[in-house]
Design a protein around this motif. Structure first.
Motif, PDB file in Angstrom:
ATOM      1  N   ARG A  53       0.830  -1.210   0.000  1.00  7.04           N
ATOM      2  CA  ARG A  53       0.000   0.000   0.000  1.00  7.04           C
ATOM      3  C   ARG A  53       0.863   1.259   0.000  1.00  7.04           C
ATOM      4  O   ARG A  53       0.593   2.204  -0.733  1.00  7.04           O
ATOM      5  N   LEU A  54       1.907   1.275   0.831  1.00  5.28           N
ATOM      6  CA  LEU A  54       2.800   2.439   0.857  1.00  5.28           C
ATOM      7  C   LEU A  54       3.497   2.638  -0.476  1.00  5.28           C
ATOM      8  O   LEU A  54       3.673   3.769  -0.929  1.00  5.28           O
ATOM      9  N   PHE A  55       3.899   1.548  -1.116  1.00  4.19           N
ATOM     10  CA  PHE A  55       4.539   1.664  -2.423  1.00  4.19           C
ATOM     11  C   PHE A  55       3.642   2.447  -3.375  1.00  4.19           C
ATOM     12  O   PHE A  55       4.086   3.368  -4.058  1.00  4.19           O
ATOM     13  N   PHE A  56       2.364   2.118  -3.414  1.00  7.25           N
ATOM     14  CA  PHE A  56       1.457   2.798  -4.336  1.00  7.25           C
ATOM     15  C   PHE A  56       1.137   4.225  -3.893  1.00  7.25           C
ATOM     16  O   PHE A  56       0.915   5.093  -4.740  1.00  7.25           O
ATOM     17  N   VAL A  57       1.143   4.497  -2.602  1.00  6.45           N
ATOM     18  CA  VAL A  57       0.976   5.881  -2.137  1.00  6.45           C
ATOM     19  C   VAL A  57       2.110   6.741  -2.701  1.00  6.45           C
ATOM     20  O   VAL A  57       1.876   7.800  -3.286  1.00  6.45           O
ATOM     21  N   ASP A  63       4.348   9.846  -9.591  1.00  4.24           N
ATOM     22  CA  ASP A  63       3.884   9.620 -10.953  1.00  4.24           C
ATOM     23  C   ASP A  63       5.014   9.474 -11.980  1.00  4.24           C
ATOM     24  O   ASP A  63       5.007  10.109 -13.024  1.00  4.24           O
ATOM     25  N   HIS A  64       5.978   8.619 -11.661  1.00  5.85           N
ATOM     26  CA  HIS A  64       7.056   8.329 -12.606  1.00  5.85           C
ATOM     27  C   HIS A  64       6.473   7.564 -13.802  1.00  5.85           C
ATOM     28  O   HIS A  64       5.427   6.919 -13.679  1.00  5.85           O
ATOM     29  N   PRO A  65       7.142   7.606 -14.951  1.00  8.23           N
ATOM     30  CA  PRO A  65       6.612   6.919 -16.138  1.00  8.23           C
ATOM     31  C   PRO A  65       6.322   5.430 -15.926  1.00  8.23           C
ATOM     32  O   PRO A  65       5.355   4.902 -16.473  1.00  8.23           O
ATOM     33  N   TRP A  66       7.111   4.737 -15.129  1.00  8.19           N
ATOM     34  CA  TRP A  66       6.894   3.310 -14.895  1.00  8.19           C
ATOM     35  C   TRP A  66       5.611   3.029 -14.131  1.00  8.19           C
ATOM     36  O   TRP A  66       5.068   1.928 -14.199  1.00  8.19           O
ATOM     37  N   ARG A  67       5.084   4.028 -13.409  1.00 12.00           N
ATOM     38  CA  ARG A  67       3.876   3.818 -12.600  1.00 12.00           C
ATOM     39  C   ARG A  67       2.683   3.410 -13.462  1.00 12.00           C
ATOM     40  O   ARG A  67       1.837   2.607 -13.058  1.00 12.00           O
ATOM     41  N   LYS A  68       2.611   3.937 -14.671  1.00  9.14           N
ATOM     42  CA  LYS A  68       1.486   3.644 -15.557  1.00  9.14           C
ATOM     43  C   LYS A  68       1.428   2.170 -15.963  1.00  9.14           C
ATOM     44  O   LYS A  68       0.393   1.689 -16.416  1.00  9.14           O
ATOM     45  N   ARG A  69       2.513   1.459 -15.776  1.00  8.28           N
ATOM     46  CA  ARG A  69       2.561   0.043 -16.161  1.00  8.28           C
ATOM     47  C   ARG A  69       2.260  -0.900 -15.002  1.00  8.28           C
ATOM     48  O   ARG A  69       2.350  -2.122 -15.157  1.00  8.28           O
ATOM     49  N   LEU A  70       1.867  -0.343 -13.867  1.00 10.35           N
ATOM     50  CA  LEU A  70       1.501  -1.156 -12.694  1.00 10.35           C
ATOM     51  C   LEU A  70       0.064  -0.839 -12.283  1.00 10.35           C
ATOM     52  O   LEU A  70      -0.260   0.305 -11.987  1.00 10.35           O
ATOM     53  N   ASP A  71      -0.772  -1.850 -12.276  1.00 12.78           N
ATOM     54  CA  ASP A  71      -2.167  -1.674 -11.879  1.00 12.78           C
ATOM     55  C   ASP A  71      -2.339  -2.203 -10.452  1.00 12.78           C
ATOM     56  O   ASP A  71      -2.192  -3.407 -10.218  1.00 12.78           O
ATOM     57  N   PRO A  72      -2.669  -1.324  -9.497  1.00 16.10           N
ATOM     58  CA  PRO A  72      -2.822  -1.781  -8.109  1.00 16.10           C
ATOM     59  C   PRO A  72      -3.834  -2.914  -7.956  1.00 16.10           C
ATOM     60  O   PRO A  72      -3.705  -3.746  -7.062  1.00 16.10           O
ATOM     61  N   ALA A  73      -4.826  -2.981  -8.842  1.00 10.75           N
ATOM     62  CA  ALA A  73      -5.839  -4.026  -8.749  1.00 10.75           C
ATOM     63  C   ALA A  73      -5.266  -5.426  -8.984  1.00 10.75           C
ATOM     64  O   ALA A  73      -5.882  -6.422  -8.608  1.00 10.75           O
ATOM     65  N   TYR A  94      -5.796   3.973  -0.832  1.00 13.76           N
ATOM     66  CA  TYR A  94      -5.078   2.793  -0.357  1.00 13.76           C
ATOM     67  C   TYR A  94      -5.374   2.443   1.098  1.00 13.76           C
ATOM     68  O   TYR A  94      -4.849   1.456   1.603  1.00 13.76           O
ATOM     69  N   ARG A  95      -6.201   3.222   1.752  1.00 15.07           N
ATOM     70  CA  ARG A  95      -6.729   2.914   3.086  1.00 15.07           C
ATOM     71  C   ARG A  95      -5.638   2.593   4.106  1.00 15.07           C
ATOM     72  O   ARG A  95      -5.715   1.627   4.843  1.00 15.07           O
ATOM     73  N   ILE A  96      -4.600   3.433   4.130  1.00 15.60           N
ATOM     74  CA  ILE A  96      -3.534   3.303   5.115  1.00 15.60           C
ATOM     75  C   ILE A  96      -3.295   4.682   5.709  1.00 15.60           C
ATOM     76  O   ILE A  96      -3.360   5.691   5.001  1.00 15.60           O
ATOM     77  N   MET A  97      -3.087   4.748   7.021  1.00 13.66           N
ATOM     78  CA  MET A  97      -2.884   6.033   7.675  1.00 13.66           C
ATOM     79  C   MET A  97      -1.466   6.529   7.430  1.00 13.66           C
ATOM     80  O   MET A  97      -0.498   5.842   7.734  1.00 13.66           O
TER      81      MET A  97
END
Length: 111
Positions: A53-57, A63-73, A94-97
């Motif tokens: 979850r923290l990774f995706f936060v 918003d690096h270019p590689w982020r678009k190639r990873l789907d959190p789902a 991401y429901r993390i404090m």
């Protein structure tokens, strides 16, 4: 020595006890050349919901270019809220404090 993709996940596992959000935010900002296939493999094998979850936060924040190639789902991010810091706010996606500044930036960007 860990590859950058693994090293950043290892550092996230240290939050908040042995690492600060600010320091990790500065490091994450420079991670413009991470490899999406390596990240995907690491995220699939990672058993710590907090780290994923923290990774995706952080990934969404920078918003690096590689982020678009990873789907959190595609990854098991668990269910329910996670309390990581006291006095923070729950990240809406991401429901993390996390510290309030990390939620504010996300809400401001979406408005």
């Amino acid at each position: 020595m860990s590859a950058p993709e693994r090293a950043i996940m290892e550092a996230m596992d240290e939050l908040p006890d042995h690492e600060s959000f600010h320091n990790l935010d500065m490091v994450f900002e420079s991670l413009t050349t991470l490899r999406p296939k390596v990240l995907s493999a690491l995220l699939h094998s990672c058993k710590k919901i907090k780290v994923k979850r923290l990774f995706f936060v952080f990934a969404d924040r920078h918003d690096h270019p590689w982020r678009k190639r990873l789907d959190p789902a595609e990854f098991n991010l668990g269910s329910g809220d996670r309390a990581l810091v006291t006095g923070g706010k729950i990240h809406p996606r991401y429901r993390i404090m996390v510290p309030e500044a990390f939620v504010k930036a996300e809400v401001d960007d979406g408005a």
